[in-house]
Structures are given as structure tokens and as C-alpha cells.
Design an enzyme around this catalytic site. Sequence first.
Site, mmCIF file in Angstrom:
data_model
loop_
_atom_site.group_PDB
_atom_site.id
_atom_site.type_symbol
_atom_site.label_atom_id
_atom_site.label_comp_id
_atom_site.label_asym_id
_atom_site.label_seq_id
_atom_site.Cartn_x
_atom_site.Cartn_y
_atom_site.Cartn_z
ATOM 1 N N HIS A 1 0.853 -1.197 0.000
ATOM 2 C CA HIS A 1 0.000 0.000 0.000
ATOM 3 C C HIS A 1 0.889 1.248 0.000
ATOM 4 O O HIS A 1 1.944 1.269 0.631
ATOM 5 C CB HIS A 1 -0.913 -0.013 1.230
ATOM 6 C CG HIS A 1 -1.956 1.057 1.163
ATOM 7 N ND1 HIS A 1 -1.688 2.363 1.508
ATOM 8 C CD2 HIS A 1 -3.241 1.025 0.744
ATOM 9 C CE1 HIS A 1 -2.780 3.088 1.311
ATOM 10 N NE2 HIS A 1 -3.737 2.301 0.841
ATOM 11 N N SER B 1 -10.355 7.337 -3.175
ATOM 12 C CA SER B 1 -11.584 8.128 -3.027
ATOM 13 C C SER B 1 -12.805 7.497 -3.701
ATOM 14 O O SER B 1 -13.660 8.200 -4.234
ATOM 15 C CB SER B 1 -11.367 9.564 -3.511
ATOM 16 O OG SER B 1 -10.358 10.191 -2.732
HETATM 17 P P1 PGA Z 1 -9.511 6.184 0.219
HETATM 18 O O1 PGA Z 1 -8.306 5.148 0.486
HETATM 19 O O2 PGA Z 1 -10.669 5.409 -0.315
HETATM 20 O O3 PGA Z 1 -9.795 6.802 1.580
HETATM 21 O O4 PGA Z 1 -9.014 7.189 -0.767
HETATM 22 C C1 PGA Z 1 -8.045 4.102 -0.419
HETATM 23 C C2 PGA Z 1 -6.889 3.275 0.065
HETATM 24 O O5 PGA Z 1 -5.962 3.822 0.662
HETATM 25 O O6 PGA Z 1 -6.864 2.049 -0.144
#
Ligand code: PGA
Length: 251
Positions: free
Chosen positions: A93, A211
Site C-alpha cells: 500500500h 476516493s
Molecule cells: P480512500 O483510500 O478510499 O480513503 O481514498 C483508499 C486506500 O488507501 O486504499
Amino acid sequence: MRKTIIAGNWKMYKSPKQALDFAHSLSDIEPNETVRVIVCAPYLALPLLKEKVTLPLEISAQNVHQEEEGAFTGEISASMLTSIGVDITLIGHSERRQYFGESDDVVARKVRRALSHELDIILCVGEHLEQREAGEEESVVSNQLKAALSGVSKEEMKSISIAYEPVWAIGTGKTASSEDAQAMGSHIRKELISLYDEETSSACSLLYGGSVKPENIDELLAQPDVDGVLVGGASLDPESFRKLVEAGNRK
Ligand code: PGA
């Protein structure tokens, strides 16, 4: 046929009790046969979730250490995860790469360690904003893929899904357009053909992350090379997560 994957990444949110309450409030979800629903929970919540939660909610770790065991204070090994029945983990990640110094080499070693314990892997790749602005997003993702998958066999690829998460879209409310998500999905598909073959490439589930929320998930999942989503913020609230699962069923 490859599966649609709706995966929530809870990051450093939710105590074990909060995690269990979440799972209980979603005990009635009914994903289609082609949909996998996964939550990537903090380590502390994993034992309780594995003990109390049954399918259709699958439980994943967010990280795993690259060594078998040893003097690595604060770390968790692949065999510790499998000892409590956890059989999925995120690897690479961007927050791990950015804040914990995980290089491509470390990510590759984590992948090989996890495979040797038969963990399923959601491998995360994605470019920074400056790299996209310089038109380098495809080469950055190709390099991350080549590094992470070095030494991974065609057979082992069956355990790997790939999440494309542009770093500039994570937690910013700024989603990649569905065209950009599709363009990268198609690029990753081609890269997998050149690293393996057509069959391996078309069997691999490709996720988009950054997001994603109930309001934009349908448009993303409508793309042929977006097989699923990895969701941070919008996965924390059970009702929002339920809507994401329902969107998975519509794919
Ligand atoms: P987010 O995070 O949906 O809050 O943008 C996605 C992720 O880090 O896997």
C-alpha cells in the site's frame, strides 16, 4: 471468470469491538457468487473477526513482514496470520511505501513470503502526482509490477489481485476519472501478458482505489478492466460499505 472484489481498507481505524459491530451489522449482505467482499482490518481486530465472522465477509490483513521470523520488534509474520486463519493480505500500500520506507525490493520479498504461506495478496501499485504530471504513470506502475512479481510463477499469480491506487487520489476526495482508471487497468493487463500470458492476465482481478464512494463506484465498475475497488474512507461506515457491495452485485 475473474471475481469482482469489494475490499475495505480500514487503515488505523476501529478497535476489535468496533470491527465486530461493523461485521455484525453487515451479516445480512448477499453478494452474488462472482463477488468477493473483503475487509482489511487492523491486526488487533483480526483474531476476533476470524473467530466470530463467517462468509460472505472475508477478513484480510493490511500488511505482513517479509521475514519468516526474527528480531523485528512490532512486526507480524505470515505464519502468525495463517495461525489464526487469516489467508489474505494487502502488500505494498502506498502508505506503507511512503511512511514506512517499503521499497520495491521489500514489497517483492513480502509477496514471496506471503505466497510461501499460501496467502492471497492484494498488491497495491500507483504513481505520485508529479509522476502523472510528467506522463510517467504507466512506466512507474510497470516498474512496480515487474519488481513485485519477480520470481512469482504463473501458478502463483492465481493468488494475486492488483490494486491500482494513484497516490494523489488516496484520501483526497479526488478520484481518478473512470477513463484514467480504465486506461491503467488496460495497461496492467498488457503488462501481465508480457510478464506471463493472456490467460494469466485475463484471470487476474484488477482493482481501482482512491476516493471510491457510493456516488462514483458504478461508473468505475462499469469499466472492463476495473474488476473491483479498494476503499478506505467510504468503507468505515457500514451503510456506505453496504452500498459498495450492492454496486458490486450490479457489475
Ligand atoms: P480512500 O483510500 O478510499 O480513503 O481514498 C483508499 C486506500 O488507501 O486504499
